[in-house]
Design a protein around this motif. Structure first.
Motif, PDB file in Angstrom:
ATOM      1  N   LYS A  47       1.083  -1.698  -0.265  1.00  0.00           N
ATOM      2  CA  LYS A  47      -0.020  -0.318  -0.115  1.00  0.00           C
ATOM      3  C   LYS A  47       1.007   1.322   0.202  1.00  0.00           C
ATOM      4  N   GLU A  48       1.826   1.004   0.593  1.00  0.00           N
ATOM      5  CA  GLU A  48       2.683   1.915   0.583  1.00  0.00           C
ATOM      6  C   GLU A  48       4.175   2.188   0.244  1.00  0.00           C
ATOM      7  N   GLN A  49       5.084   3.017  -0.515  1.00  0.00           N
ATOM      8  CA  GLN A  49       6.502   2.806  -0.838  1.00  0.00           C
ATOM      9  C   GLN A  49       7.603   3.137   0.023  1.00  0.00           C
ATOM     10  N   VAL A  50       8.117   1.704   0.522  1.00  0.00           N
ATOM     11  CA  VAL A  50       9.150   2.345   1.351  1.00  0.00           C
ATOM     12  C   VAL A  50       9.946   2.356   0.795  1.00  0.00           C
ATOM     13  N   GLU A  51      11.131   2.942   1.079  1.00  0.00           N
ATOM     14  CA  GLU A  51      12.315   3.233   0.514  1.00  0.00           C
ATOM     15  C   GLU A  51      13.586   2.245   1.057  1.00  0.00           C
ATOM     16  N   LEU A  52      13.470   2.464   2.812  1.00  0.00           N
ATOM     17  CA  LEU A  52      14.101   1.714   3.392  1.00  0.00           C
ATOM     18  C   LEU A  52      13.877   1.307   4.464  1.00  0.00           C
ATOM     19  N   PHE A  53      13.949   0.509   5.174  1.00  0.00           N
ATOM     20  CA  PHE A  53      13.978  -0.893   6.594  1.00  0.00           C
ATOM     21  C   PHE A  53      15.441  -0.513   7.985  1.00  0.00           C
ATOM     22  N   LEU A  54      14.962   0.639   8.784  1.00  0.00           N
ATOM     23  CA  LEU A  54      15.913   0.538   9.988  1.00  0.00           C
ATOM     24  C   LEU A  54      15.571  -0.674  10.520  1.00  0.00           C
ATOM     25  N   VAL A  55      16.375  -1.751  11.467  1.00  0.00           N
ATOM     26  CA  VAL A  55      16.191  -2.426  12.135  1.00  0.00           C
ATOM     27  C   VAL A  55      17.158  -1.778  13.575  1.00  0.00           C
ATOM     28  N   GLY A  56      16.520  -1.710  14.407  1.00  0.00           N
ATOM     29  CA  GLY A  56      17.475  -1.191  15.569  1.00  0.00           C
ATOM     30  C   GLY A  56      18.521  -2.483  15.942  1.00  0.00           C
ATOM     31  N   GLU A  57      19.741  -2.218  15.975  1.00  0.00           N
ATOM     32  CA  GLU A  57      21.016  -2.899  16.274  1.00  0.00           C
ATOM     33  C   GLU A  57      20.898  -2.679  18.131  1.00  0.00           C
ATOM     34  N   PRO A  58      20.671  -3.463  19.075  1.00  0.00           N
ATOM     35  CA  PRO A  58      20.890  -4.025  20.649  1.00  0.00           C
ATOM     36  C   PRO A  58      22.506  -4.136  20.579  1.00  0.00           C
ATOM     37  N   LYS A  59      23.102  -3.021  21.516  1.00  0.00           N
ATOM     38  CA  LYS A  59      24.347  -3.119  21.507  1.00  0.00           C
ATOM     39  C   LYS A  59      24.628  -2.892  23.160  1.00  0.00           C
ATOM     40  N   GLU A  67      22.246 -10.306  23.494  1.00  0.00           N
ATOM     41  CA  GLU A  67      21.533 -11.175  23.303  1.00  0.00           C
ATOM     42  C   GLU A  67      21.209 -12.007  22.280  1.00  0.00           C
ATOM     43  N   SER A  68      19.780 -10.381  22.267  1.00  0.00           N
ATOM     44  CA  SER A  68      18.445 -10.650  21.850  1.00  0.00           C
ATOM     45  C   SER A  68      19.557 -10.443  20.611  1.00  0.00           C
ATOM     46  N   GLU A  69      20.807 -10.356  19.722  1.00  0.00           N
ATOM     47  CA  GLU A  69      21.093 -10.186  17.326  1.00  0.00           C
ATOM     48  C   GLU A  69      20.770 -11.320  17.472  1.00  0.00           C
ATOM     49  N   VAL A  70      21.002 -12.545  18.096  1.00  0.00           N
ATOM     50  CA  VAL A  70      20.455 -13.552  17.430  1.00  0.00           C
ATOM     51  C   VAL A  70      19.745 -13.991  16.574  1.00  0.00           C
ATOM     52  N   PHE A  71      18.412 -13.674  17.882  1.00  0.00           N
ATOM     53  CA  PHE A  71      17.131 -13.619  16.950  1.00  0.00           C
ATOM     54  C   PHE A  71      17.477 -12.389  15.286  1.00  0.00           C
ATOM     55  N   ILE A  72      17.774 -11.558  15.739  1.00  0.00           N
ATOM     56  CA  ILE A  72      17.469 -10.437  14.866  1.00  0.00           C
ATOM     57  C   ILE A  72      18.182 -10.687  13.942  1.00  0.00           C
ATOM     58  N   ALA A  73      19.600 -11.246  14.104  1.00  0.00           N
ATOM     59  CA  ALA A  73      19.988 -11.989  12.728  1.00  0.00           C
ATOM     60  C   ALA A  73      19.377 -12.444  11.586  1.00  0.00           C
ATOM     61  N   LYS A  74      18.486 -13.610  12.531  1.00  0.00           N
ATOM     62  CA  LYS A  74      17.381 -14.885  12.157  1.00  0.00           C
ATOM     63  C   LYS A  74      16.076 -14.078  11.013  1.00  0.00           C
ATOM     64  N   PHE A  75      15.655 -12.985  11.426  1.00  0.00           N
ATOM     65  CA  PHE A  75      14.901 -11.987  11.489  1.00  0.00           C
ATOM     66  C   PHE A  75      15.502 -10.908   9.769  1.00  0.00           C
ATOM     67  N   LEU A  76      16.618 -10.692  10.471  1.00  0.00           N
ATOM     68  CA  LEU A  76      17.456 -10.002   9.220  1.00  0.00           C
ATOM     69  C   LEU A  76      17.449 -10.753   7.981  1.00  0.00           C
TER      70      LEU A  76
END
Length: 136
Positions: A47-59, A67-76
Motif C-alpha cells: 500500500k505504501e512505498q518504503v525506501e528503507l528498513f531501519l532495524v534496531g541494533e541492540p548493543k 544476546e537478542s542479536e541472534v534472533f535479530i540476525a535470523k529476522f534480518l
C-alpha cells in the motif's frame, strides 16, 4: 519520496515506526505480534512505498552485540530475502526502551497506561527512526 520504516524487533512484539513521504517526521505506527511481522510488512509495503528498513541494533555498553542479536540476525536474513529491493540499515538502539518509558512519563500517561509494553515498543521504534533522521 518513499517512506522509511523502522523496526524495533522483539521475540514477542515488534514496534513499527514510519516517516512521512518527505522523510521529515518520525511517527509511531503500531506494534505487531512478532509472528505476524512479515504478513504486516507485505501488506504495508503493498500500500505504501518504503525506501528503507531501519532495524534496531541492540548493543551492550562495551559495544558488543547483545544476546537478542541472534534472533535479530535470523529476522534480518528473512527480511532481506522477502524484500530484496528494500535496503536494510542498522541503528544503535541502546537506551531506547528507557527513553520510551521516560517519554510516557513526560507525556502524562498514568501508571496503568505505562505498563503497556506494546506502546513502549512503538515509541522505541520511533526513537530509533528519529535518531536516524537526525544523523542524516
Amino acid at each position: 519520496m518513499a517512506r522509511i520504516l523502522a523496526i524495533d524487533y522483539g521475540t514477542k512484539r515488534t514496534g513499527i515506526a514510519i516517516t512521512d513521504e518527505l522523510q521529515i517526521i518520525a511517527s509511531g505506527l503500531t506494534t505487531v505480534n512478532t509472528k505476524e511481522i512479515f504478513s504486516f510488512l507485505k501488506t504495508y509495503t503493498s500500500k505504501e512505498q518504503v525506501e528503507l528498513f531501519l532495524v534496531g541494533e541492540p548493543k551492550q555498553m562495551d559495544n558488543t552485540a547483545s544476546e537478542s542479536e541472534v534472533f535479530i540476525a535470523k529476522f534480518l536474513s528473512k527480511l532481506e530475502k522477502q524484500f530484496p529491493n528494500i535496503p536494510v540499515k542498522r541503528v544503535d538502539e541502546r537506551f531506547t526502551s528507557k527513553m520510551a518509558f521516560q517519554t510516557m512519563i513526560d507525556s502524562g500517561l498514568k501508571k496503568n497506561q505505562r505498563k503497556n509494553k506494546a506502546l513502549v515498543d512503538e515509541i522505541s521504534a520511533t526513537l530509533i527512526l528519529q535518531s536516524y533522521l537526525y544523523s542524516k
